[in-house]
Design a protein around this motif. Sequence first.
Motif, short mmCIF file in Angstrom:
data_model
loop_
_atom_site.label_atom_id
_atom_site.label_comp_id
_atom_site.label_asym_id
_atom_site.label_seq_id
_atom_site.Cartn_x
_atom_site.Cartn_y
_atom_site.Cartn_z
N UNK A 209 0.84 -1.19 0.00
CA UNK A 209 0.00 0.00 0.00
C UNK A 209 0.88 1.24 0.00
N UNK A 210 0.38 2.29 -0.63
CA UNK A 210 1.15 3.52 -0.68
C UNK A 210 0.34 4.65 -1.28
N UNK A 211 1.00 5.76 -1.51
CA UNK A 211 0.34 6.92 -2.07
C UNK A 211 1.18 7.58 -3.16
N UNK A 212 0.52 8.31 -4.02
CA UNK A 212 1.18 8.98 -5.14
C UNK A 212 0.68 10.42 -5.21
N UNK A 213 1.59 11.34 -5.33
CA UNK A 213 1.23 12.73 -5.57
C UNK A 213 1.25 13.00 -7.07
N UNK A 214 0.11 13.39 -7.61
CA UNK A 214 0.04 13.81 -9.02
C UNK A 214 0.17 15.32 -9.04
N UNK A 215 1.31 15.80 -9.47
CA UNK A 215 1.56 17.24 -9.50
C UNK A 215 0.89 17.84 -10.74
N UNK A 216 0.04 18.81 -10.50
CA UNK A 216 -0.74 19.42 -11.58
C UNK A 216 -0.28 20.84 -11.86
N UNK A 217 -0.57 21.29 -13.05
CA UNK A 217 -0.33 22.68 -13.38
C UNK A 217 -1.40 23.54 -12.73
N UNK A 218 -1.23 24.82 -12.73
CA UNK A 218 -2.15 25.72 -12.03
C UNK A 218 -3.58 25.57 -12.58
N UNK A 219 -4.52 25.47 -11.63
CA UNK A 219 -5.95 25.36 -11.93
C UNK A 219 -6.26 24.11 -12.74
N UNK A 220 -5.48 23.06 -12.56
CA UNK A 220 -5.68 21.83 -13.31
C UNK A 220 -6.16 20.67 -12.43
N UNK A 221 -5.96 20.75 -11.13
CA UNK A 221 -6.21 19.60 -10.26
C UNK A 221 -7.67 19.17 -10.27
N UNK A 222 -8.62 20.11 -10.30
CA UNK A 222 -10.03 19.75 -10.31
C UNK A 222 -10.38 18.99 -11.60
N UNK A 223 -9.84 19.45 -12.70
CA UNK A 223 -10.07 18.78 -13.98
C UNK A 223 -9.51 17.37 -13.97
N UNK A 224 -8.32 17.20 -13.39
CA UNK A 224 -7.70 15.88 -13.31
C UNK A 224 -8.52 14.97 -12.42
N UNK A 225 -8.97 15.48 -11.28
CA UNK A 225 -9.76 14.67 -10.36
C UNK A 225 -11.06 14.22 -11.01
N UNK A 226 -11.74 15.12 -11.71
CA UNK A 226 -12.99 14.77 -12.37
C UNK A 226 -12.76 13.75 -13.49
N UNK A 227 -11.61 13.81 -14.14
CA UNK A 227 -11.29 12.84 -15.18
C UNK A 227 -11.09 11.44 -14.59
N UNK A 228 -10.47 11.36 -13.41
CA UNK A 228 -10.14 10.08 -12.81
C UNK A 228 -11.38 9.39 -12.22
N UNK A 229 -12.28 10.15 -11.63
CA UNK A 229 -13.41 9.58 -10.87
C UNK A 229 -14.18 8.50 -11.63
N UNK A 230 -14.57 8.67 -12.90
CA UNK A 230 -15.36 7.63 -13.58
C UNK A 230 -14.64 6.29 -13.71
N UNK A 231 -13.32 6.28 -13.61
CA UNK A 231 -12.57 5.04 -13.78
C UNK A 231 -12.38 4.29 -12.45
N UNK A 232 -12.75 4.91 -11.34
CA UNK A 232 -12.57 4.29 -10.04
C UNK A 232 -13.76 3.40 -9.69
N UNK A 233 -13.53 2.45 -8.79
CA UNK A 233 -14.62 1.61 -8.30
C UNK A 233 -15.60 2.47 -7.50
N UNK A 234 -16.88 2.12 -7.49
CA UNK A 234 -17.88 2.93 -6.78
C UNK A 234 -17.60 3.12 -5.30
#
Length: 248
Positions: A209-234
């Motif tokens: 088990x572990x964690x990963x930091x996804x470093x985003x460009x400015x004002x990009x993190x919300x877009x990245x998070x919304x992109x990832x959500x549909x691919x995750x388990x419910x």
Amino acid sequence: MFIFNKPLELPPQLEWKFAHEPELMSWTIKARNYNIFVANGMFLFMAIFILGCAFIMYSVYEEMDQPWRTLSCIVFGVIMLSVISSMTHQRMNFAFRFTRSGFEHCKWKDFPEWALTFLKWLAGVTAIIFLFLATIDPSLLLGALIGPGGIGLTYLSMACSKNYRELHTHYHHYAFEWKELTQLAVVINREIVDLKYSVIQEGEDHITKGGINIFCKRKQKEKVAEFIKPYLSPDVPCIKIKADVPQY
């Protein structure tokens, strides 16, 4: 003329695991993957220490002429602060790539060629300054040989030492399938999306088990998070956190 946001060149040894799939999102970024508050504190402490050493040098060399005393202390301070800064405020290179199967990222640190350029120019400039001062006071001719000569030797040792270059060069590549992610968190006080994972490494029989930091460009993190959500388990939680974590 000058391109400040030039994309990073990927390492030649990089081979994406999901290269056979079209990328849905990707970017490269330079980031500080450490606690910046601690790094700033270390740099401030060392800067005060170096300043104190420079004043001690100035007071000890009372018999030297004023130009040599001042210049030697300035050169000492500039070199030491540059070295400390390169140690406490290094940036890591990151590349992120998302596909339908999962996401992967590569992080690497190139050898700081700028440090060699800086030392080379510093040696040349200080040599010119000392030679100019030596025309006024011949006793400074020895300083013109010792000061720039020492900087030149430092440059040669860094440029020619294979072990030194390998010490300051890192490369890592990681790939994860969407099903291996167990948590998504948007860091509200940094441009980071934090992911938790749970995987069974190849050749091992226990869960890692572990964690990963996804470093985003400015004002990009919300877009990245919304992109990832549909691919995750419910059942995977998607939260927001505030943490003292690195920023780029």
